[in-house]
Design a protein around this motif. Structure first.
Motif, PDB file in Angstrom:
ATOM      1  N   ILE A  81       0.847  -1.185   0.000  1.00  0.00           N
ATOM      2  CA  ILE A  81       0.000   0.000   0.000  1.00  0.00           C
ATOM      3  C   ILE A  81       0.887   1.240   0.000  1.00  0.00           C
ATOM      4  CG2 ILE A  81      -1.708   1.348   1.277  1.00  0.00           C
ATOM      5  CD1 ILE A  81      -2.744  -1.223   2.472  1.00  0.00           C
ATOM      6  N   LEU A  82       0.609   2.157  -0.903  1.00  0.00           N
ATOM      7  CA  LEU A  82       1.265   3.456  -0.862  1.00  0.00           C
ATOM      8  C   LEU A  82       0.460   4.373   0.049  1.00  0.00           C
ATOM      9  CD1 LEU A  82       2.187   4.205  -4.596  1.00  0.00           C
ATOM     10  CD2 LEU A  82       3.740   3.583  -2.744  1.00  0.00           C
ATOM     11  N   THR A  83       1.115   4.942   1.044  1.00  0.00           N
ATOM     12  CA  THR A  83       0.420   5.858   1.932  1.00  0.00           C
ATOM     13  C   THR A  83       0.112   7.158   1.189  1.00  0.00           C
ATOM     14  OG1 THR A  83       2.422   6.928   2.772  1.00  0.00           O
ATOM     15  CG2 THR A  83       1.714   4.873   3.868  1.00  0.00           C
ATOM     16  N   GLU A  84      -0.793   7.933   1.746  1.00  0.00           N
ATOM     17  CA  GLU A  84      -1.112   9.225   1.136  1.00  0.00           C
ATOM     18  C   GLU A  84       0.120  10.126   1.132  1.00  0.00           C
ATOM     19  OE1 GLU A  84      -3.830  10.206  -0.517  1.00  0.00           O
ATOM     20  OE2 GLU A  84      -4.375   8.094  -0.299  1.00  0.00           O
ATOM     21  N   GLN A  85       0.949  10.005   2.166  1.00  0.00           N
ATOM     22  CA  GLN A  85       2.171  10.799   2.210  1.00  0.00           C
ATOM     23  C   GLN A  85       3.134  10.377   1.110  1.00  0.00           C
ATOM     24  OE1 GLN A  85       4.057  12.625   5.832  1.00  0.00           O
ATOM     25  NE2 GLN A  85       5.380  10.831   5.628  1.00  0.00           N
ATOM     26  N   ASP A  86       3.241   9.056   0.884  1.00  0.00           N
ATOM     27  CA  ASP A  86       4.073   8.563  -0.210  1.00  0.00           C
ATOM     28  C   ASP A  86       3.605   9.150  -1.543  1.00  0.00           C
ATOM     29  OD1 ASP A  86       5.626   6.982   1.454  1.00  0.00           O
ATOM     30  OD2 ASP A  86       4.434   5.179   1.110  1.00  0.00           O
ATOM     31  N   LYS A  87       2.300   9.129  -1.751  1.00  0.00           N
ATOM     32  CA  LYS A  87       1.750   9.626  -3.012  1.00  0.00           C
ATOM     33  C   LYS A  87       2.026  11.107  -3.195  1.00  0.00           C
ATOM     34  CE  LYS A  87      -1.975   6.185  -3.245  1.00  0.00           C
ATOM     35  NZ  LYS A  87      -3.436   5.965  -3.275  1.00  0.00           N
ATOM     36  N   ARG A  88       1.911  11.874  -2.099  1.00  0.00           N
ATOM     37  CA  ARG A  88       2.188  13.314  -2.198  1.00  0.00           C
ATOM     38  C   ARG A  88       3.659  13.564  -2.517  1.00  0.00           C
ATOM     39  NH1 ARG A  88      -1.525  13.512   2.170  1.00  0.00           N
ATOM     40  NH2 ARG A  88       0.176  13.538   3.698  1.00  0.00           N
ATOM     41  N   LEU A  89       4.537  12.760  -1.912  1.00  0.00           N
ATOM     42  CA  LEU A  89       5.964  12.918  -2.185  1.00  0.00           C
ATOM     43  C   LEU A  89       6.289  12.575  -3.632  1.00  0.00           C
ATOM     44  CD1 LEU A  89       7.510  11.449   1.087  1.00  0.00           C
ATOM     45  CD2 LEU A  89       7.606  13.822   0.321  1.00  0.00           C
ATOM     46  N   ILE A  90       5.700  11.494  -4.130  1.00  0.00           N
ATOM     47  CA  ILE A  90       5.900  11.124  -5.541  1.00  0.00           C
ATOM     48  C   ILE A  90       5.450  12.264  -6.449  1.00  0.00           C
ATOM     49  CG2 ILE A  90       5.101   9.593  -7.383  1.00  0.00           C
ATOM     50  CD1 ILE A  90       4.907   7.379  -5.170  1.00  0.00           C
ATOM     51  N   GLU A  91       4.267  12.795  -6.171  1.00  0.00           N
ATOM     52  CA  GLU A  91       3.744  13.887  -6.985  1.00  0.00           C
ATOM     53  C   GLU A  91       4.646  15.115  -6.917  1.00  0.00           C
ATOM     54  OE1 GLU A  91      -0.174  14.487  -5.488  1.00  0.00           O
ATOM     55  OE2 GLU A  91      -0.923  12.545  -6.211  1.00  0.00           O
ATOM     56  N   SER A  92       5.170  15.409  -5.726  1.00  0.00           N
ATOM     57  CA  SER A  92       6.014  16.594  -5.562  1.00  0.00           C
ATOM     58  C   SER A  92       7.337  16.444  -6.300  1.00  0.00           C
ATOM     59  CB  SER A  92       6.280  16.843  -4.070  1.00  0.00           C
ATOM     60  OG  SER A  92       5.085  17.146  -3.386  1.00  0.00           O
ATOM     61  N   VAL A  93       7.986  15.281  -6.160  1.00  0.00           N
ATOM     62  CA  VAL A  93       9.261  15.071  -6.850  1.00  0.00           C
ATOM     63  C   VAL A  93       9.041  15.073  -8.361  1.00  0.00           C
ATOM     64  CG1 VAL A  93      11.199  13.490  -7.224  1.00  0.00           C
ATOM     65  CG2 VAL A  93      10.280  13.804  -4.922  1.00  0.00           C
ATOM     66  N   ALA A  94       7.988  14.407  -8.815  1.00  0.00           N
ATOM     67  CA  ALA A  94       7.699  14.359 -10.249  1.00  0.00           C
ATOM     68  C   ALA A  94       7.406  15.752 -10.799  1.00  0.00           C
ATOM     69  CB  ALA A  94       6.526  13.426 -10.522  1.00  0.00           C
ATOM     70  N   SER A  95       6.632  16.524 -10.056  1.00  0.00           N
ATOM     71  CA  SER A  95       6.329  17.893 -10.493  1.00  0.00           C
ATOM     72  C   SER A  95       7.594  18.730 -10.534  1.00  0.00           C
ATOM     73  CB  SER A  95       5.309  18.519  -9.536  1.00  0.00           C
ATOM     74  OG  SER A  95       5.057  19.867  -9.882  1.00  0.00           O
ATOM     75  N   ASN A  96       8.445  18.611  -9.506  1.00  0.00           N
ATOM     76  CA  ASN A  96       9.712  19.330  -9.503  1.00  0.00           C
ATOM     77  C   ASN A  96      10.568  18.957 -10.712  1.00  0.00           C
ATOM     78  OD1 ASN A  96       9.285  20.787  -7.177  1.00  0.00           O
ATOM     79  ND2 ASN A  96      10.966  19.890  -6.027  1.00  0.00           N
ATOM     80  N   LEU A  97      10.587  17.670 -11.019  1.00  0.00           N
ATOM     81  CA  LEU A  97      11.405  17.202 -12.134  1.00  0.00           C
ATOM     82  C   LEU A  97      10.882  17.757 -13.459  1.00  0.00           C
ATOM     83  CD1 LEU A  97      13.610  15.562 -13.427  1.00  0.00           C
ATOM     84  CD2 LEU A  97      12.210  13.503 -13.137  1.00  0.00           C
TER      85      LEU A  97
END
Length: 248
Positions: A106-122
């Motif tokens: 399970i990906l936690t909601e925090q994991d998902k937010r971090l993925i989105e943030s790093v991807a957006s930054n990239l």
């Protein structure tokens, strides 16, 4: 000559795990020079660094965070629909080529937010760096003998971009990697005049909003022990052939 384990499957292995060849090619890439290169690091205006406190609480392995974020960023840059199961499956496939990769159940909601943030930054960072130029995803890296062909992370006209996603400074192996990619591509271009070579390289960390930009010819001049580029290409070819002959 320090000797080598063979075969290699990817130039990243040579740059990261087997420093012997790189020490022959780039004897000047010492810790003091790496520290000096890192002092030239810059930040982008369009993004902000992520909180290391929040990152320390994620359940994902950092290498998997990187892989998922890169794939999601590729989806963003390519205008593809951000379907979670699609980019998670692609990230797991890529990571499994090099590691015994496994996604958490399970990906936690925090994991998902971090993925989105790093991807957006990239994605936003690449757009800022490219400054209107077309961005190529996974540019081809030519192989040589037992060094297989591979792919870089991104490039745009005249510039290769390598993405790192750690909490550390850029390392000697990071600079060796982009130098080796450039050298392999330069070697290939000698027999294929229509192949464009890169003039610059950028190592970019979207997690920390840091990047270093290098002029490949200038960096080569600093690390190659007085050789010109053609001489280094010849040394690479001879080293590769010598290593192969030792196995026969």
């Amino acid at each position: 000559m320090r000797f080598l384990r063979l075969p290699f499957t990817d130039p990243r292995t040579l740059a990261r795990d087997i420093p012997g060849v790189s020490e022959i090619l780039f004897p000047g890439l010492v810790s003091g020079l790496v520290a000096g290169l890192n002092q030239t690091r810059m930040e982008l205006e369009s993004i902000s660094a992520l909180s290391e406190v929040i990152l320390s609480r994620m359940s994902l392995d950092p290498s998997m965070l990187y892989e998922i974020a890169v794939v999601r960023a590729e989806f963003l840059l390519g205008g593809r629909e951000l379907v979670e199961k699609d980019y998670l499956a692609e990230a797991l496939k890529r990571q499994s080529r090099f590691f015994d990769a496994q996604l958490p159940s399970i990906l936690t909601e925090q994991d998902k937010r971090l993925i989105e943030s790093v991807a957006s930054n990239l994605a936003l960072g690449l757009i800022e760096l490219a400054n209107g130029k077309d961005i190529t995803i996974a540019p081809s890296i030519a192989g040589l003998e037992w060094i297989s062909s591979s792919h870089g992370d991104f490039c745009f006209e005249g510039c290769l971009i390598e993405v790192k996603c750690t909490n550390k400074n850029f390392s000697a192996s990071d600079y060796r990697q982009v130098l080796l990619y450039w050298l392999l591509n330069f070697s290939y271009s000698l027999g294929s005049p229509n192949v464009a070579t890169w003039k610059y390289g950028i190592i970019f960390n979207p997690r920390k909003n840091k990047y270093v930009r290098v002029d490949f010819e200038e960096l080569h001049r600093l690390v190659a022990g007085g050789r010109n580029v053609i001489e280094t290409v010849e040394l690479l070819q001879n080293t590769v052939l010598s290593a192969r002959a030792k196995l026969n």
